[in-house]
Design a protein around this motif. Structure first.
Motif, mmCIF file in Angstrom:
data_model
loop_
_atom_site.group_PDB
_atom_site.id
_atom_site.type_symbol
_atom_site.label_atom_id
_atom_site.label_comp_id
_atom_site.label_asym_id
_atom_site.label_seq_id
_atom_site.Cartn_x
_atom_site.Cartn_y
_atom_site.Cartn_z
ATOM 1 N N SER A 174 6.537 8.733 8.143
ATOM 2 C CA SER A 174 5.831 8.230 6.974
ATOM 3 C C SER A 174 5.366 6.813 7.277
ATOM 4 C CB SER A 174 6.751 8.231 5.756
ATOM 5 O OG SER A 174 6.092 7.712 4.619
ATOM 6 N N VAL A 175 4.062 6.588 7.207
ATOM 7 C CA VAL A 175 3.500 5.279 7.544
ATOM 8 C C VAL A 175 2.730 4.716 6.354
ATOM 9 C CG1 VAL A 175 3.333 5.836 10.003
ATOM 10 C CG2 VAL A 175 1.392 6.321 8.493
ATOM 11 N N VAL A 176 2.547 3.402 6.374
ATOM 12 C CA VAL A 176 1.760 2.735 5.338
ATOM 13 C C VAL A 176 0.279 3.058 5.544
ATOM 14 C CG1 VAL A 176 1.135 0.503 4.344
ATOM 15 C CG2 VAL A 176 3.458 0.879 5.205
ATOM 16 N N LEU A 212 -1.472 -11.767 4.815
ATOM 17 C CA LEU A 212 -1.808 -10.845 3.725
ATOM 18 C C LEU A 212 -1.697 -9.402 4.188
ATOM 19 C CD1 LEU A 212 -2.910 -10.172 0.924
ATOM 20 C CD2 LEU A 212 -5.218 -10.530 1.845
ATOM 21 N N LEU A 213 -2.219 -9.082 5.360
ATOM 22 C CA LEU A 213 -2.135 -7.719 5.875
ATOM 23 C C LEU A 213 -0.687 -7.304 6.092
ATOM 24 C CD1 LEU A 213 -5.078 -7.754 8.461
ATOM 25 C CD2 LEU A 213 -5.064 -6.736 6.170
ATOM 26 N N ARG A 214 0.135 -8.222 6.564
ATOM 27 C CA ARG A 214 1.564 -7.908 6.745
ATOM 28 C C ARG A 214 2.222 -7.614 5.398
ATOM 29 N NH1 ARG A 214 3.869 -9.026 11.721
ATOM 30 N NH2 ARG A 214 5.909 -9.170 10.704
ATOM 31 N N ALA A 215 1.872 -8.389 4.378
ATOM 32 C CA ALA A 215 2.450 -8.158 3.051
ATOM 33 C C ALA A 215 2.002 -6.813 2.489
ATOM 34 C CB ALA A 215 2.060 -9.294 2.108
ATOM 35 N N LEU A 216 0.738 -6.459 2.674
ATOM 36 C CA LEU A 216 0.246 -5.162 2.203
ATOM 37 C C LEU A 216 0.989 -4.012 2.877
ATOM 38 C CD1 LEU A 216 -3.617 -5.818 2.154
ATOM 39 C CD2 LEU A 216 -2.082 -5.671 0.178
ATOM 40 N N ALA A 217 1.425 -4.227 4.122
ATOM 41 C CA ALA A 217 2.133 -3.191 4.870
ATOM 42 C C ALA A 217 3.637 -3.227 4.652
ATOM 43 C CB ALA A 217 1.832 -3.342 6.365
ATOM 44 N N GLY A 218 4.108 -4.172 3.827
ATOM 45 C CA GLY A 218 5.550 -4.266 3.585
ATOM 46 C C GLY A 218 6.305 -4.945 4.705
ATOM 47 N N LEU A 273 0.823 -1.202 0.000
ATOM 48 C CA LEU A 273 0.000 0.000 0.000
ATOM 49 C C LEU A 273 0.864 1.261 0.000
ATOM 50 C CD1 LEU A 273 -2.637 -1.152 2.634
ATOM 51 C CD2 LEU A 273 -2.879 -1.152 0.146
ATOM 52 N N ALA A 274 0.271 2.344 -0.441
ATOM 53 C CA ALA A 274 0.973 3.635 -0.481
ATOM 54 C C ALA A 274 1.245 4.122 0.936
ATOM 55 C CB ALA A 274 0.144 4.661 -1.241
ATOM 56 N N HIS A 275 2.129 5.114 1.052
ATOM 57 C CA HIS A 275 2.438 5.668 2.371
ATOM 58 C C HIS A 275 1.867 7.067 2.502
ATOM 59 C CE1 HIS A 275 5.741 8.101 0.658
ATOM 60 N NE2 HIS A 275 6.024 7.026 -0.051
ATOM 61 N N GLU A 276 1.773 7.525 3.746
ATOM 62 C CA GLU A 276 1.208 8.842 4.041
ATOM 63 C C GLU A 276 1.869 9.394 5.294
ATOM 64 O OE1 GLU A 276 -2.890 7.846 4.426
ATOM 65 O OE2 GLU A 276 -2.709 7.071 6.469
ATOM 66 N N PRO A 277 1.910 10.723 5.435
ATOM 67 C CA PRO A 277 2.514 11.310 6.644
ATOM 68 C C PRO A 277 1.600 11.114 7.847
ATOM 69 C CG PRO A 277 1.606 13.039 5.259
ATOM 70 C CD PRO A 277 1.468 11.763 4.480
ATOM 71 N N CYS A 278 2.214 11.079 9.013
ATOM 72 C CA CYS A 278 1.450 10.868 10.247
ATOM 73 C C CYS A 278 2.194 11.541 11.393
ATOM 74 C CB CYS A 278 1.296 9.367 10.514
ATOM 75 S SG CYS A 278 0.384 8.958 12.005
ATOM 76 N N SER A 279 1.470 12.211 12.262
ATOM 77 C CA SER A 279 2.108 12.803 13.431
ATOM 78 C C SER A 279 2.524 11.694 14.388
ATOM 79 C CB SER A 279 1.164 13.773 14.132
ATOM 80 O OG SER A 279 0.093 13.068 14.737
ATOM 81 N N LEU A 280 3.583 11.932 15.143
ATOM 82 C CA LEU A 280 4.054 10.917 16.076
ATOM 83 C C LEU A 280 2.970 10.563 17.085
ATOM 84 C CD1 LEU A 280 6.428 9.169 17.012
ATOM 85 C CD2 LEU A 280 7.122 11.048 18.511
ATOM 86 N N GLY A 281 2.202 11.554 17.511
ATOM 87 C CA GLY A 281 1.166 11.310 18.500
ATOM 88 C C GLY A 281 0.055 10.395 18.015
#
Length: 425
Positions: free
Chosen positions: A172-174, A318-324, A18-26
């Motif tokens: 940057s998170v999945v 499968l979920l682990r693979a989608l998350a890399g 899956l693509a990645h997106e920015p995320c605040s640490l909190g």
């Protein structure tokens, strides 16, 4: 019918990260990192005292019994100061005054003189002191530019602590997988607040999958309950596709009976069949398919333990693979319950764990392993996995175990009345 490993390989071959997106640490707890995080600074960022005491210059080793004048006091948060080569009183975490390179614990000194306000003026060392004693050096924990958390890591409180200490505020998170759940069966009563009709049962598969998927960090878009007709199932699949989900999980109607319409319906929708029927117990009729516009479909049998096993041993990878993420670590325990599993099937069995005095884990199978029974699952600590060629397993056989839920530590909580026996399939 194909083997478990063949089925899993076919499924994971269709998993696109899956693509990645920015995320605040909190807000990052439980999310999976999409990119490595490099340290923007050294940690610690300056040399400081590891304990309360006195900072001295020990470039030439100092002898026990040597006496030293104390020039001042340095607390945590005080700015850097010049020492003029003389001793300074210092507190834990305080920056070492310039020119000083060792710290002696206050209890390893004798106070010889104090000022009128009680501050120390002269001390005697009770032990020898060498350079670096009780000093935490800059960068001794993390060097500037070092990779501190790798892509594919699920962010837990420990990673939050480390990243916060480094001043990292965004990562940057999945993107979370988007999942739709479809439970089939006219006997299912979705609303638990209504009186249960005599011919109905409460829907437990939907709430279980909703809870398990949420705990695994997914975004559940919908959870529908439909009757035993192909057109209601097809409409539910269409709604999930329109919502842009990555995965559709359905339960029931996947075997070979007159009301098992899922395989034909998916074929009519243009899905590519990846496999149907896997040599496992429970859950043999399990089906996987890929729709033309992208979403994968996991169609699980409707019995509760087939759903639980399908989630743990197919959907979790499968979920682990989608998350890399890579595969999970394989763990083992000693089997306390002799087994004679049916050859050619991979068995997923519910078990309780116990740690022996020698530290080794032991697994005892719970009494009732039939796939419709839910209570043993709620009493279990782990899954025991017996491969297709396991053969007869005597007590003491080393067997593979898996946690009940992904990324969940094994627990061995006491359960009153938990029951065990030889449960040969």
């Amino acid at each position: 019918m194909i083997s478990y490993h063949q089925a899993l390989q076919a499924l994971l071959a269709h998993a696109q990260r899956l693509a990645h997106e920015p995320c605040s640490l909190g807000e990052s707890l439980g999310r999976v990192l999409a990119q490595d995080v490099a340290s923007p600074m050294a940690l610690p960022s300056f040399d400081h005292a590891a304990m309360d005491g006195y900072a001295l210059c020990a470039h030439e080793p100092l002898l026990a019994g040597s006496e030293h004048d104390v020039s001042g006091s340095q607390a945590a948060g005080d700015a850097a100061r010049a020492s003029s080569g003389r001793a300074w009183e210092i507190m834990t975490g305080a920056r070492l005054p310039d020119g000083l390179d060792a710290v002696v614990a206050v209890e390893r000194t004798q106070l010889l003189a104090t000022a009128e306000d009680g501050t120390p003026k002269r001390i005697r060392l009770l032990d020898p002191l060498a350079v670096g004693a009780n000093v935490r050096y800059a960068g001794s924990d993390v060097a500037m530019g070092a990779t501190v958390v790798h892509a594919g890591t699920r962010i837990e409180p420990a990673q939050v602590m480390l990243l916060a200490a480094l001043g990292v505020t965004r990562v940057s998170v999945v993107r979370q997988p988007r999942v739709a759940i479809i439970c089939t069966g006219k006997e299912l009563q979705a609303d638990p607040t209504r009186p249960l009709a005599a011919e109905c049962i409460h829907n437990s598969n939907g709430p279980y999958l909703l809870a398990a998927l949420s705990a695994a960090g997914t975004r559940v878009v919908s959870c529908d309950t439909v009757d035993d007709t192909a057109h209601t199932y097809a409409r539910a699949v269409a709604r999930a596709r329109d919502a842009g989900v990555d995965l559709i999980i359905s339960t029931g109607a996947v075997s070979m009976g007159r009301y098992d319409f899922v395989p034909d319906t998916l074929g009519e929708l243009g899905a590519e069949l990846l496999f149907h029927k896997v040599a496992i117990r429970p859950g043999k009729p399990l089906l996987a398919a890929s729709l033309r516009d992208g979403p994968l479909v996991m169609a699980l049998p409707g019995t509760p333990m087939a759903v639980a096993a399908g989630f743990r041993f197919f959907i979790t990878p499968l979920l682990r693979a989608l998350a890399g993420q890579g595969g999970e670590l394989t763990r083992y325990a000693l089997l306390d319950t002799p087994q004679q599993p049916k050859p050619g099937l991979r068995h997923f069995l519910r078990a309780r764990l116990q740690q022996a005095p020698d530290g080794r884990l032991h697994a005892s199978l719970l009494r009732q392993q039939q796939p419709f029974r839910i209570q043993p699952f709620a009493q279990a600590d782990a899954w025991v996995v017996l491969p297709e060629d396991a053969g007869d397993g005597a007590a003491g056989t080393l067997v593979e175990i898996a946690s009940l839920q992904p990324d969940q530590p094994f627990t061995m909580a006491a359960h009153c009345g938990a029951d065990h026996q030889d449960m040969s399939p």
